[in-house]
Enzyme design. Sequence first.
Site, mmCIF file in Angstrom:
data_model
loop_
_atom_site.group_PDB
_atom_site.id
_atom_site.type_symbol
_atom_site.label_atom_id
_atom_site.label_comp_id
_atom_site.label_asym_id
_atom_site.label_seq_id
_atom_site.Cartn_x
_atom_site.Cartn_y
_atom_site.Cartn_z
ATOM 1 N N GLU A 27 0.819 -1.211 0.000
ATOM 2 C CA GLU A 27 0.000 0.000 0.000
ATOM 3 C C GLU A 27 0.854 1.262 0.000
ATOM 4 O OE1 GLU A 27 -2.932 -0.383 -0.740
ATOM 5 O OE2 GLU A 27 -3.182 -2.500 -0.251
ATOM 6 N N HIS A 44 1.372 2.262 -3.541
ATOM 7 C CA HIS A 44 0.208 2.986 -4.069
ATOM 8 C C HIS A 44 0.176 4.420 -3.547
ATOM 9 C CE1 HIS A 44 -1.472 -0.428 -6.047
ATOM 10 N NE2 HIS A 44 -1.770 -1.096 -4.949
#
Length: 423
Positions: free
Chosen positions: A19, A22
Site C-alpha cells: 500500500e 500505491h
Amino acid sequence: MTTVIAFIFMFGLLVFIHEFGHLIFAKRAGMLAREFAIGFGPKIFAFTKNETVYTIRLLPIGGYVRVAGEDPEIIDLKPGHHIGLEFNDEGKVNKIIVNNKSKHPNARVIEVEHVDLDHQLIIEGYEIDEEDEKLHFDVDRHANFVMDERETQIAPYDRQFASKRPSQRAMQLFAGPMMNFLLAIVIFLILGIVQGVPTDEARLGEIQTNTPAEEAGFLANDEVIQIEGEAISTWEEFTTIVRANPGEELEMTVLRNGNTESIAVIPAEATIEGPEGEEVIGQIGVYQAFEKSFLGTVEYGFTKTYETTSLILTNLGMLITGQYSIDMLSGPVGIYDATDQVVQTGFMNFLMWTAILSINLGVINLVPLPALDGGRLLFVGVELLRGKPLEPEKEGIFHFVGFAFLMLLMIIVTWNDIQRLFL
C-alpha cells in the site's frame, strides 16, 4: 506466541509495503489519498497526517489506499439540500456542514441551488426562507465536508484519480505489486549477505538430525558426484533422483576432503500436495551448501525473485486450467498454520517465507480480475484502446461485483483451511 508475533509482523510488512507503493505514487501524481489502511473492517487505530488518514483495521485480509475519484465520493450535494457554511479569513468556504447544523451556530445555512466542487469550486443558493437574492460562494481548495462531526476534505478534479494521465494512473496501480517484488529482492539480498547463496554443485550443507542422511554418515561439505554409478554435477540432479526414489536404497559417491567415499542411503517417504493430489517423494534430510560472494549475492536477489515469480505463475496457470483444485488454495488461516511451521525451522527460513509471500501477493494483485490492481490496470488499457474511459458507474459496478466474488472466495478458502486443521 512467537508465531502470532511473526505473523503480525509479516502480514503488516507485506501489506504496508504494497500500500505504501500505491500511496507514494498517488501523492507524486498529485492525487488526494484519503486513507491508507492495513486490514479491513472496524478501525482499531487511526491518525491523520498531510491530508491522509492512516488506519489499522480489525480483519487481517489485506489493505487499501483510498484515492479521491477512484470510487464514488461519499458525499454528493444536490439542489435543495440545506447546508451550513463556515468561512476562512479570505472569505472562502472552508467547511460545509452537511448535517447537525445546530452544533455549528456560526455557520451560514443556505438551500443549495447549484454546486460545483470539481472545477469551479463554487456553491450557489439562497438563505432559508429568503429566496429573493441568490448567493454565490467561492470554496477553498482544501475545504472540508462535516458530516456526523467528521471532516472529509473535498477533492477538486485535478486531485482526483481520473484527472491524471493514463501513465500516471497505471503507475499508481502497478506501484503496489512492484513494491512487493522489490521487497522480495531486498530480503533475498539480506539472506545472501548473512548466510551466503546456494551453490550450483551437489554439495551438502547442514545435515539434519535423526534423518537418513545422518544415519548413513553424510557430513557437511560432502559433494555428491555419482548416484548408482551415474555422474551428477548439480544440486537439481541430486534432489530429482532422491525425490524419485522414496524407500529405495541409493548408492552415492561423495567427494570428501579430496577423497571419494561410497555411502548407501534409503530416502524416507514424505507426502506432499501435487497437481494430481497427494504425492509421495523421497527425502534424506540435508540442506544445500552456501557460499559468500558479493556478485553472487546480487545475482541471487534478482534470479531468486524471477524463479519464484515463474513458479507462482506456473501454479496459477495450472489452477486456471483445472490441474490444481481450489481446495489447494490457502487463506489467512492456512498461511498462519504454514507460518507456524516455518517459524519453528529458524529465522532465515521465516525471511525466505516472507519473500515468497511478498512475490505471491504481487503476482496475485496483477491478475486482471475486478477489484484487484490488475483489474484496474485492465480498465486503463481499455481506455487507451477506446480513446476514452468507460462510464464510472459501469466500472464501479464491475469492481463491486468482483470484490464480492473475492470475499466469497476468501470465505471458501478459509473454510477449507479450517477443515484441514481440525477435521
